[in-house]
Design a protein around this motif. Structure first.
Motif, PDB file in Angstrom:
ATOM      1  N   HIS A 144       0.834  -1.200   0.000  1.00 23.67           N
ATOM      2  CA  HIS A 144       0.000   0.000   0.000  1.00 23.67           C
ATOM      3  C   HIS A 144       0.867   1.249   0.000  1.00 23.67           C
ATOM      4  O   HIS A 144       1.446   1.620   1.018  1.00 23.67           O
ATOM      5  CB  HIS A 144      -0.914   0.003   1.220  1.00 23.67           C
ATOM      6  CG  HIS A 144      -1.715   1.263   1.344  1.00 23.67           C
ATOM      7  ND1 HIS A 144      -2.719   1.606   0.460  1.00 23.67           N
ATOM      8  CD2 HIS A 144      -1.635   2.285   2.226  1.00 23.67           C
ATOM      9  CE1 HIS A 144      -3.220   2.776   0.803  1.00 23.67           C
ATOM     10  NE2 HIS A 144      -2.584   3.219   1.874  1.00 23.67           N
ATOM     11  N   VAL A 145       0.995   1.893  -1.161  1.00 26.11           N
ATOM     12  CA  VAL A 145       1.834   3.080  -1.290  1.00 26.11           C
ATOM     13  C   VAL A 145       1.141   4.292  -0.681  1.00 26.11           C
ATOM     14  O   VAL A 145      -0.042   4.530  -0.930  1.00 26.11           O
ATOM     15  CB  VAL A 145       2.147   3.369  -2.772  1.00 26.11           C
ATOM     16  CG1 VAL A 145       2.862   4.705  -2.919  1.00 26.11           C
ATOM     17  CG2 VAL A 145       2.977   2.256  -3.377  1.00 26.11           C
ATOM     18  N   GLU A 146       1.873   5.045   0.124  1.00 24.86           N
ATOM     19  CA  GLU A 146       1.375   6.327   0.639  1.00 24.86           C
ATOM     20  C   GLU A 146       2.032   7.428  -0.181  1.00 24.86           C
ATOM     21  O   GLU A 146       3.195   7.769   0.038  1.00 24.86           O
ATOM     22  CB  GLU A 146       1.747   6.461   2.119  1.00 24.86           C
ATOM     23  CG  GLU A 146       1.048   5.427   2.985  1.00 24.86           C
ATOM     24  CD  GLU A 146       1.769   5.180   4.308  1.00 24.86           C
ATOM     25  OE1 GLU A 146       2.780   5.853   4.584  1.00 24.86           O
ATOM     26  OE2 GLU A 146       1.316   4.292   5.053  1.00 24.86           O
ATOM     27  N   PRO A 147       1.287   7.985  -1.136  1.00 26.63           N
ATOM     28  CA  PRO A 147       1.935   8.822  -2.149  1.00 26.63           C
ATOM     29  C   PRO A 147       2.575  10.101  -1.598  1.00 26.63           C
ATOM     30  O   PRO A 147       3.506  10.622  -2.184  1.00 26.63           O
ATOM     31  CB  PRO A 147       0.793   9.149  -3.122  1.00 26.63           C
ATOM     32  CG  PRO A 147      -0.458   8.876  -2.373  1.00 26.63           C
ATOM     33  CD  PRO A 147      -0.152   7.833  -1.365  1.00 26.63           C
ATOM     34  N   HIS A 148       2.059  10.592  -0.472  1.00 28.08           N
ATOM     35  CA  HIS A 148       2.608  11.850   0.037  1.00 28.08           C
ATOM     36  C   HIS A 148       3.888  11.642   0.818  1.00 28.08           C
ATOM     37  O   HIS A 148       4.575  12.584   1.160  1.00 28.08           O
ATOM     38  CB  HIS A 148       1.600  12.498   0.984  1.00 28.08           C
ATOM     39  CG  HIS A 148       1.488  11.748   2.276  1.00 28.08           C
ATOM     40  ND1 HIS A 148       0.698  10.624   2.402  1.00 28.08           N
ATOM     41  CD2 HIS A 148       2.127  11.912   3.468  1.00 28.08           C
ATOM     42  CE1 HIS A 148       0.840  10.150   3.652  1.00 28.08           C
ATOM     43  NE2 HIS A 148       1.686  10.902   4.302  1.00 28.08           N
ATOM     44  N   HIS A 149       4.204  10.392   1.145  1.00 24.57           N
ATOM     45  CA  HIS A 149       5.169  10.126   2.207  1.00 24.57           C
ATOM     46  C   HIS A 149       6.632  10.243   1.801  1.00 24.57           C
ATOM     47  O   HIS A 149       7.519  10.421   2.628  1.00 24.57           O
ATOM     48  CB  HIS A 149       4.869   8.745   2.794  1.00 24.57           C
ATOM     49  CG  HIS A 149       5.347   8.559   4.188  1.00 24.57           C
ATOM     50  ND1 HIS A 149       4.795   7.674   5.057  1.00 24.57           N
ATOM     51  CD2 HIS A 149       6.343   9.165   4.873  1.00 24.57           C
ATOM     52  CE1 HIS A 149       5.430   7.731   6.217  1.00 24.57           C
ATOM     53  NE2 HIS A 149       6.372   8.628   6.123  1.00 24.57           N
ATOM     54  N   ALA A 150       6.887  10.095   0.515  1.00 29.53           N
ATOM     55  CA  ALA A 150       8.266  10.274   0.054  1.00 29.53           C
ATOM     56  C   ALA A 150       8.238  11.030  -1.254  1.00 29.53           C
ATOM     57  O   ALA A 150       7.350  10.831  -2.079  1.00 29.53           O
ATOM     58  CB  ALA A 150       8.955   8.922  -0.132  1.00 29.53           C
ATOM     59  N   ALA A 151       9.201  11.891  -1.446  1.00 26.17           N
ATOM     60  CA  ALA A 151       9.277  12.627  -2.693  1.00 26.17           C
ATOM     61  C   ALA A 151       9.895  11.744  -3.768  1.00 26.17           C
ATOM     62  O   ALA A 151      10.778  10.931  -3.492  1.00 26.17           O
ATOM     63  CB  ALA A 151      10.116  13.888  -2.504  1.00 26.17           C
ATOM     64  N   LEU A 152       9.399  11.903  -4.989  1.00 23.04           N
ATOM     65  CA  LEU A 152      10.042  11.269  -6.131  1.00 23.04           C
ATOM     66  C   LEU A 152      11.165  12.196  -6.593  1.00 23.04           C
ATOM     67  O   LEU A 152      10.988  13.407  -6.679  1.00 23.04           O
ATOM     68  CB  LEU A 152       9.037  11.069  -7.264  1.00 23.04           C
ATOM     69  CG  LEU A 152       7.998   9.988  -7.000  1.00 23.04           C
ATOM     70  CD1 LEU A 152       6.777  10.177  -7.881  1.00 23.04           C
ATOM     71  CD2 LEU A 152       8.624   8.626  -7.233  1.00 23.04           C
ATOM     72  N   LEU A 153      12.309  11.625  -6.889  1.00 24.27           N
ATOM     73  CA  LEU A 153      13.452  12.453  -7.279  1.00 24.27           C
ATOM     74  C   LEU A 153      13.627  12.464  -8.788  1.00 24.27           C
ATOM     75  O   LEU A 153      13.218  11.541  -9.485  1.00 24.27           O
ATOM     76  CB  LEU A 153      14.721  11.925  -6.611  1.00 24.27           C
ATOM     77  CG  LEU A 153      14.671  11.879  -5.084  1.00 24.27           C
ATOM     78  CD1 LEU A 153      16.003  11.390  -4.524  1.00 24.27           C
ATOM     79  CD2 LEU A 153      14.330  13.248  -4.516  1.00 24.27           C
TER      80      LEU A 153
END
Lengths: 173, 173
Positions: A144-153
């Motif tokens: 279950h991905v939490e989209p806000h939790h890590a920035a995409l680089l």
DNA sequence: TCCCAGATGCGATAGCGTCGCAACTGCTTC
DNA sequence: GAAGCAGTTGCGACGCTATCGCATCTGGGA
């Protein structure tokens, strides 16, 4: 800001601050100066603030507030769902107020983050940009991905244009 | 490992190590014991190794190698495209050898990473899972996402099942 | 107003990564 | 095979983010 001395029953707080404080009370968590200050700081900006910066700004309403206290307040507020945090780059963590405007669900819509590895800029994108990824990952590996939790680089538009043909710049992250 | 003393022209290295070393020579970068050791360590595992762990394992072929040296070697190898790194969680960074097996493009296929915020496990997914996201972000904001460069955070299948109904566990990140 | 569980302030501590500098060593040249 | 030098290494100090333990303070219920 600083519209008067912070008394816990005060009614001249911005709506989201009031909402957050009342959640604290509802949950039988204490309303302290440090927590108020942190909430006010987060309410007062659209920026992505690191803990460091929150400490500095909290000085205004809670002079002498300590780093450790701010970290603990952020942690408590996070557990209550009032604050979310995002890991950007490899180091800093930035915090957001997760309380919607009571006047309508306009601001603080769920969003994900992009960070440029060259200029460090953080860009918000609608969380739904990750929807199909989230569904696929859920279906295929049950994660279950939490989209806000890590920035995409990656590289932002400006840096792709300007810094790619060999300028002396080198990306950090 | 340790199949003999490391002489730079040695031919009993695994193919990817040899390939990496020859890239070093081609680029007029020195082939040193520290760099060899780092490459050997990364070649010798499928795990996601943190710098720390690489230092520990490099002791085998380069006794006394220093942390700072390993960081510098990883940085140099990264600039040459021989090594990639991924930011996981809010802290550690993990490294991969980015040299394909000369015998075929089987291993080290491009992949992205998921990390569970509860048990810290890192899960690989095919990079193409992010393709539509990458295209959309490129189209809409001109940002070029590097899918391997940061882990997506969330909850893995095991932790969703077991730790969600209130066990005493609390997620860290 | 009293009281105490919980919050705070403070300094110490830990992890990750980088820096400056002196000593060493790959690699080229002779 | 020896010499020379630029680049690399080892080392400790440092910076940053974050957490911990502990004594003190305080919010808020009685």
């Amino acid at each position: 800001m600083q519209v008067g001395k912070p008394s816990s029953g005060r009614s001249d707080f911005p709506p989201r601050v009031q909402a957050a404080l009342s959640v604290l009370r509802t949950q039988h968590e204490r309303v302290t100066r440090a927590r108020q200050a942190v909430i006010e700081v987060l309410d007062g900006t659209e920026e992505h603030l690191a803990a460091d910066e929150i400490v500095a700004r909290a000085e205004a309403s809670a002079p002498g507030v300590h780093r450790a206290t701010v970290y603990r307040a952020l942690s408590t507020l996070g557990e209550l769902g009032l604050v979310t945090h995002t890991h950007v780059g490899g180091s800093a963590t930035v915090y957001h107020l997760a309380v919607p405007e009571p006047t309508g669900p306009a601001t603080s819509v769920p969003h994900a983050h992009l960070q440029c590895t060259n200029c460090q800029a953080v860009i918000d994108i609608p969380a739904d940009a990750l929807d199909s990824l989230i569904r696929r990952v859920d279906r295929e590996v049950g994660f279950h991905v939490e989209p806000h939790h890590a920035a995409l680089l990656g590289l932002c538009a400006d840096c792709r244009r300007s810094s790619l043909p060999e300028t002396g710049q080198k990306p950090q992250s």
